[in-house]
Design an enzyme around this catalytic site. Structure first.
Site, PDB file in Angstrom:
ATOM      1  N   LEU A 145     -11.850  -7.322  -9.273  1.00 12.70           N
ATOM      2  CA  LEU A 145     -12.137  -6.510  -8.087  1.00 12.70           C
ATOM      3  C   LEU A 145     -13.461  -5.782  -8.253  1.00 12.70           C
ATOM      4  O   LEU A 145     -13.658  -5.038  -9.216  1.00 12.70           O
ATOM      5  CB  LEU A 145     -11.017  -5.500  -7.855  1.00 12.70           C
ATOM      6  CG  LEU A 145      -9.599  -6.082  -7.734  1.00 12.70           C
ATOM      7  CD1 LEU A 145      -8.625  -5.001  -7.241  1.00 12.70           C
ATOM      8  CD2 LEU A 145      -9.567  -7.291  -6.816  1.00 12.70           C
TER       9      LEU A 145
ATOM     10  N   ARG B 244     -20.547   7.366  -5.880  1.00 13.91           N
ATOM     11  CA  ARG B 244     -20.879   8.451  -6.811  1.00 13.91           C
ATOM     12  C   ARG B 244     -21.974   8.083  -7.815  1.00 13.91           C
ATOM     13  O   ARG B 244     -22.502   8.946  -8.504  1.00 13.91           O
ATOM     14  CB  ARG B 244     -19.615   8.926  -7.542  1.00 13.91           C
ATOM     15  CG  ARG B 244     -18.804   9.888  -6.710  1.00 13.91           C
ATOM     16  CD  ARG B 244     -17.530  10.289  -7.409  1.00 13.91           C
ATOM     17  NE  ARG B 244     -16.540   9.228  -7.365  1.00 13.91           N
ATOM     18  CZ  ARG B 244     -15.492   9.160  -8.178  1.00 13.91           C
ATOM     19  NH1 ARG B 244     -15.329  10.064  -9.127  1.00 13.91           N
ATOM     20  NH2 ARG B 244     -14.613   8.184  -8.059  1.00 13.91           N
TER      21      ARG B 244
ATOM     22  N   ASP C 203     -15.485  -2.450 -12.810  1.00 16.58           N
ATOM     23  CA  ASP C 203     -16.129  -1.219 -13.293  1.00 16.58           C
ATOM     24  C   ASP C 203     -15.399  -0.652 -14.510  1.00 16.58           C
ATOM     25  O   ASP C 203     -15.505   0.527 -14.815  1.00 16.58           O
ATOM     26  CB  ASP C 203     -16.181  -0.174 -12.165  1.00 16.58           C
ATOM     27  CG  ASP C 203     -14.797   0.205 -11.652  1.00 16.58           C
ATOM     28  OD1 ASP C 203     -13.786  -0.329 -12.164  1.00 16.58           O
ATOM     29  OD2 ASP C 203     -14.721   1.036 -10.720  1.00 16.58           O
TER      30      ASP C 203
ATOM     31  N   ASN D 140     -55.600 -12.438 -25.009  1.00 20.59           N
ATOM     32  CA  ASN D 140     -54.872 -13.626 -24.552  1.00 20.59           C
ATOM     33  C   ASN D 140     -54.851 -13.765 -23.039  1.00 20.59           C
ATOM     34  O   ASN D 140     -54.318 -14.722 -22.524  1.00 20.59           O
ATOM     35  CB  ASN D 140     -53.432 -13.592 -25.088  1.00 20.59           C
ATOM     36  CG  ASN D 140     -52.672 -12.359 -24.645  1.00 20.59           C
ATOM     37  OD1 ASN D 140     -53.257 -11.277 -24.512  1.00 20.59           O
ATOM     38  ND2 ASN D 140     -51.386 -12.511 -24.410  1.00 20.59           N
ATOM     39  N   TYR D 141     -55.431 -12.795 -22.339  1.00 22.66           N
ATOM     40  CA  TYR D 141     -55.258 -12.761 -20.883  1.00 22.66           C
ATOM     41  C   TYR D 141     -56.583 -12.425 -20.228  1.00 22.66           C
ATOM     42  O   TYR D 141     -57.265 -11.479 -20.656  1.00 22.66           O
ATOM     43  CB  TYR D 141     -54.210 -11.681 -20.578  1.00 22.66           C
ATOM     44  CG  TYR D 141     -53.820 -11.538 -19.132  1.00 22.66           C
ATOM     45  CD1 TYR D 141     -53.405 -12.635 -18.384  1.00 22.66           C
ATOM     46  CD2 TYR D 141     -53.842 -10.284 -18.505  1.00 22.66           C
ATOM     47  CE1 TYR D 141     -53.030 -12.480 -17.052  1.00 22.66           C
ATOM     48  CE2 TYR D 141     -53.466 -10.132 -17.180  1.00 22.66           C
ATOM     49  CZ  TYR D 141     -53.061 -11.238 -16.453  1.00 22.66           C
ATOM     50  OH  TYR D 141     -52.685 -11.087 -15.151  1.00 22.66           O
TER      51      TYR D 141
ATOM     52  N   ARG E  54     -70.714 -10.492 -34.692  1.00 21.35           N
ATOM     53  CA  ARG E  54     -70.991  -9.072 -34.489  1.00 21.35           C
ATOM     54  C   ARG E  54     -72.481  -8.855 -34.671  1.00 21.35           C
ATOM     55  O   ARG E  54     -73.173  -9.692 -35.246  1.00 21.35           O
ATOM     56  CB  ARG E  54     -70.211  -8.223 -35.498  1.00 21.35           C
ATOM     57  CG  ARG E  54     -70.634  -8.478 -36.926  1.00 21.35           C
ATOM     58  CD  ARG E  54     -69.763  -7.749 -37.929  1.00 21.35           C
ATOM     59  NE  ARG E  54     -70.303  -7.873 -39.266  1.00 21.35           N
ATOM     60  CZ  ARG E  54     -69.582  -7.905 -40.377  1.00 21.35           C
ATOM     61  NH1 ARG E  54     -68.265  -7.849 -40.310  1.00 21.35           N
ATOM     62  NH2 ARG E  54     -70.158  -7.996 -41.544  1.00 21.35           N
TER      63      ARG E  54
HETATM   64  C1  UD1 Z   1      -6.277   2.525  -9.442  1.00 16.91           C
HETATM   65  C2  UD1 Z   1      -4.759   2.396  -9.503  1.00 16.91           C
HETATM   66  C3  UD1 Z   1      -4.206   3.568 -10.326  1.00 16.91           C
HETATM   67  C4  UD1 Z   1      -4.832   3.579 -11.693  1.00 16.91           C
HETATM   68  C5  UD1 Z   1      -6.358   3.604 -11.583  1.00 16.91           C
HETATM   69  C6  UD1 Z   1      -6.964   3.415 -12.939  1.00 16.91           C
HETATM   70  C7  UD1 Z   1      -4.079   1.352  -7.417  1.00 16.91           C
HETATM   71  C8  UD1 Z   1      -3.476   1.575  -6.087  1.00 16.91           C
HETATM   72  N1  UD1 Z   1      -4.206   2.426  -8.171  1.00 16.91           N
HETATM   73  O1  UD1 Z   1      -6.540   3.709  -8.702  1.00 16.91           O
HETATM   74  O2  UD1 Z   1      -2.791   3.451 -10.448  1.00 16.91           O
HETATM   75  O3  UD1 Z   1      -4.361   4.683 -12.425  1.00 16.91           O
HETATM   76  O4  UD1 Z   1      -6.826   2.529 -10.747  1.00 16.91           O
HETATM   77  O5  UD1 Z   1      -8.349   3.601 -12.879  1.00 16.91           O
HETATM   78  O6  UD1 Z   1      -4.395   0.241  -7.774  1.00 16.91           O
HETATM   79  N2  UD1 Z   1     -11.209  -1.998  -4.996  1.00 16.91           N
HETATM   80  C9  UD1 Z   1     -11.590  -2.997  -4.160  1.00 16.91           C
HETATM   81  N3  UD1 Z   1     -11.175  -2.965  -2.872  1.00 16.91           N
HETATM   82  C10 UD1 Z   1     -10.374  -1.980  -2.381  1.00 16.91           C
HETATM   83  C11 UD1 Z   1      -9.975  -0.951  -3.261  1.00 16.91           C
HETATM   84  C12 UD1 Z   1     -10.403  -0.995  -4.562  1.00 16.91           C
HETATM   85  O7  UD1 Z   1     -12.324  -3.903  -4.575  1.00 16.91           O
HETATM   86  O8  UD1 Z   1     -10.028  -2.045  -1.204  1.00 16.91           O
HETATM   87  C13 UD1 Z   1     -11.633  -2.034  -6.414  1.00 16.91           C
HETATM   88  C14 UD1 Z   1     -12.554  -0.889  -6.774  1.00 16.91           C
HETATM   89  O9  UD1 Z   1     -13.901  -1.233  -6.618  1.00 16.91           O
HETATM   90  C15 UD1 Z   1     -12.210  -0.644  -8.241  1.00 16.91           C
HETATM   91  C16 UD1 Z   1     -10.761  -1.068  -8.329  1.00 16.91           C
HETATM   92  O10 UD1 Z   1     -10.503  -1.887  -7.225  1.00 16.91           O
HETATM   93  O11 UD1 Z   1     -12.958  -1.466  -9.094  1.00 16.91           O
HETATM   94  C17 UD1 Z   1      -9.813   0.123  -8.354  1.00 16.91           C
HETATM   95  O12 UD1 Z   1      -9.940   0.857  -7.154  1.00 16.91           O
HETATM   96  P1  UD1 Z   1      -9.988   2.445  -7.128  1.00 16.91           P
HETATM   97  O13 UD1 Z   1     -10.230   2.879  -5.748  1.00 16.91           O
HETATM   98  O14 UD1 Z   1     -10.904   2.941  -8.191  1.00 16.91           O
HETATM   99  O15 UD1 Z   1      -8.499   2.779  -7.524  1.00 16.91           O
HETATM  100  P2  UD1 Z   1      -7.956   4.137  -8.121  1.00 16.91           P
HETATM  101  O16 UD1 Z   1      -7.700   5.070  -7.014  1.00 16.91           O
HETATM  102  O17 UD1 Z   1      -8.830   4.583  -9.224  1.00 16.91           O
END
Ligand code: UD1
Ligand code: MG
Length: 458
Positions: A20, A27, A117, A381-382, A435
Site C-alpha cells: 500500500l 506531513r 512507508d 577532461n572537459y 612550461r
Molecule cells: C494502520 C492500522 C492500525 C495500525 C497502524 C500501524 C488499519 C485500519 N489500521 O493505521 O491498526 O496500528 O496502521 O501503523 O489498517 N493507505 C492507502 N490507502 C488508503 C488508506 C491507507 O494506500 O485508503 C496506506 C497508507 O499510505 C499507509 C498504509 O496504508 O501506507 C496505512 O494507512 P494509515 O492511514 O497510515 O493507517 P493507520 O491509521 O496508521
C-alpha cells in the site's frame, strides 16, 4: 550488505505481496511522494520490495495514488513484473487492498499486505508472518508491544487467538489500555482474502474500510487468526521528516552491526554512514567520519581514512583512501594503490600500487601500475562540450602541479616536469616539459628596492 541470517520461507507456496502506497504523505511537506524518500540511499518502497523478494514473494501488486507514475516506476524497478493499481479515493486500508482485486483474483497461496512507508521490516519477519498460513491459519497479524499505543490498532486476544483489532478511535477505555498493537502488516490465506475483504464495512469512527476488520470477520467464520510479535523498531512507520531521520538512524545502526559482524573494523561506528548496498570485505578498516554513497565495494584489508566520501567506487585489497578523499562513480583503486588527502577521482582506474597522494583531480583517466601522480595534478577532461580521456602508463611520474589536457597519453615510465601543461602525447620513458623556461636576473632585487625607495621618498 545483505543479512546473512538464515530463515525458512515456505518456498513451495506462492505469495502475492500487496504494497500500500497510496498515502498522500502530507506531513512530509514535500514535492515528492512519501514512499520515494530515501533511507540508506534507497527509497522506502525500494526497501520494502527488496525485503519482500527476500521473503519469497512471487508477485507484487502495488497500490498507488492517482497520477503517480514516479512511484509506479520505482515499484517496477524494485520488483520487475510488479503490477500497479491506482486507488482513486482513499477509503481505507481494506479498500486499498481491494484496489488490487485483479491480482488477488489471480490466486496465490499466501497474501501479504505491506505498507510502503514502513521500511524497516526484516525478511525474517515477513517469513515469520507467513509461516502459520502453511499450518492452516486463516490470517496472521503483526503485533508489537508499544511504548505509547496512542493511534495504533489494539489487539484483542484470547490465549493465542486474535479475536479482533480495535482501531484507536473506535476503542473503549479498557481496550485503549492494551499495549499489544497492530504493526499494520498482515498475511492472509490467499483463497480467503477476497471474501474476507468483501465483507468489510465502513461503520466506524473514521468512516473507512479497515483492513483490520478482517480479523474479527475471519474469526467469526471459524478460521484461526494468529499473531506474530516483532520489536517495535521494525514497524516504525514514516509520516514526517523526524520519523524519516529516525528510520535512517535505525537502518544505519543495522548496517554498521552487520559490517562489524562480517569482519570490518569501524573505529567509531556512529560516525560512519553506509549505503544499503555497501560491500566491505574482511579486515577493512574504516576510520571515523566516512560517508559511503551508493555502489561502493571495498575489498579485504583496505583502509578508508577519516573524512572521505565514496560513491560508485571499487577499492581493491590493501589499498588506502583518504583522509579527505572523494571517490566518485567509476573510480577504481587498484591493489595497494594509495589515494591521499584532497584528491578527487572520477571514472578513473588506478593500477596496482599507483600513488595519488595529494591535492589532485583525476577524471576519465587510467593510471598504470606503480605510477606516481604528483601533488596538484589535474586532468583537464572537459572542454565545456565533451569529456576526454587521459592515459598514464605504468611507472610514469607526473611532476607536481601539472595539467594534463585530454585527450592525451603519457607513456610507460615517462616523466612530466613539474608545472607542465601537457597537450601532446609523451612516448614511453621520455620527459615531457610544457612550461616557460626559468630566467634568473642577478642583483635585480637590489636595484628594484633602491628605485622603489627613491620614488617613495620624493
Ligand atoms: C494502520 C492500522 C492500525 C495500525 C497502524 C500501524 C488499519 C485500519 N489500521 O493505521 O491498526 O496500528 O496502521 O501503523 O489498517 N493507505 C492507502 N490507502 C488508503 C488508506 C491507507 O494506500 O485508503 C496506506 C497508507 O499510505 C499507509 C498504509 O496504508 O501506507 C496505512 O494507512 P494509515 O492511514 O497510515 O493507517 P493507520 O491509521 O496508521
Ligand atoms: Mg499510519
Amino acid at each position: 550488505m545483505t543479512s546473512t541470517a538464515s530463515f525458512k520461507t515456505p518456498s513451495d507456496r506462492s505469495c502475492l505481496a500487496v504494497v500500500l502506497a497510496a498515502g498522500e504523505g502530507t506531513r512530509m511537506n514535500s514535492g515528492k511522494p512519501k514512499v520515494l524518500h530515501q533511507v540508506a540511499n534507497r527509497s522506502m518502497i525500494g526497501h520494502v520490495l527488496s525485503t519482500l523478494a527476500k521473503a519469497g514473494a512471487t508477485s507484487v501488486a502495488a497500490v498507488v495514488g492517482p497520477d503517480r507514475e514516479d512511484v509506479a516506476n520505482e515499484v517496477r524497478k524494485g520488483f520487475p513484473g510488479a503490477q500497479i493499481f491506482v486507488q482513486r479515493d482513499r477509503l481505507g486500508t481494506a479498500h486499498a487492498v481491494l484496489s488490487a482485486r485483479e491480482a488477488l483474483e489471480q490466486g496465490a497461496d499466501d497474501v501479504i499486505v505491506a505498507f510502503g512507508d514502513t521500511p524497516l521490516v526484516l525478511a525474517e519477519t515477513f517469513a515469520k508472518l507467513r509461516a502459520p498460513l502453511a499450518q492452516g491459519a486463516g490470517l496472521v497479524a503483526m503485533g508489537f508491544e508499544a511504548q505509547d499505543p496512542t493511534g495504533y490498532g489494539r489487539f484483542i486476544t484470547s490465549g493465542d487467538e486474535l479475536l479482533a483489532i480495535r482501531e484507536h478511535k473506535d476503542a473503549n477505555e479498557a481496550e485503549r489500555a492494551i499495549t499489544l498493537c497492530n504493526g499494520g502488516l498482515m498475511a492472509i490465506r490467499g483463497d480467503l482474502a477476497l471474501s474476507l475483504l468483501g465483507r468489510v464495512e465502513n461503520n466506524n469512527a473514521k468512516g473507512e474500510y479497515y483492513l483490520t476488520d478482517i480479523v474479527e470477520i475471519a474469526h467469526g467464520l471459524g478460521y484461526r487468526t494468529a499473531v506474530a510479535i516483532v520489536p517495535e523498531d521494525e514497524v516504525h512507520g514514516v509520516n514526517d521528516r523526524a520519523q524519516l531521520a529516525a528510520a535512517e538512524r535505525m537502518i544505519q545502526d543495522r548496517l554498521r552491526q552487520e559490517a562489524m559482524a562480517s569482519g570490518v573494523t569501524l573505529v567509531a561506528p556512529e560516525t560512519v554512514f553506509l549505503s544499503h548496498d555497501t560491500r566491505l570485505g574482511r579486515d577493512v578498516l574504516v576510520e571515523p567520519h566516512v560517508v559511503f554513497g551508493p555502489g561502493v565495494v571495498v575489498d579485504d584489508g583496505a583502509v578508508i581514512h577519516s573524512f572521505s566520501h565514496l560513491e560508485g567506487a571499487r577499492i581493491a585489497p590493501g589499498a588506502g583512501v583518504g583522509p579527505f578523499a572523494r571517490l566518485r562513480p567509476g573510480a577504481s583503486v587498484g591493489p595497494k594503490a594509495k589515494v591521499g588527502n584532497f584528491v578527487e577521482i572520477k571514472n578513473t582506474e588506478l593500477g596496482a600500487g599507483a600513488k595519488v597522494s595529494h591535492l589532485t583531480y583525476l577524471g576519465d583517466a587510467s593510471v598504470g601500475a606503480g605510477a606516481n601522480i604528483g601533488a596538484g595534478t589535474i586532468t583537464c577532461n572537459y572542454d565545456g562540450f565533451g569529456k576526454y580521456r587521459t592515459e598514464i602508463g605504468e611507472g610514469a611520474f607526473i611532476g607536481s602541479n601539472s595539467s594534463l589536457v585530454a585527450p592525451v597519453a603519457i607513456g610507460k615510465g615517462a616523466f612530466v616536469g613539474s608545472g607542465s601543461v601537457i597537450t601532446d602525447d609523451i612516448p614511453d620513458d621520455a620527459l615531457g616539459l610544457g612550461r616557460g623556461r626559468q630566467i634568473v636576473k642577478e642583483d635585480w632585487a637590489i636595484a628594484f628596492r633602491e628605485k622603489a625607495r627613491a620614488a617613495k621618498e620624493k
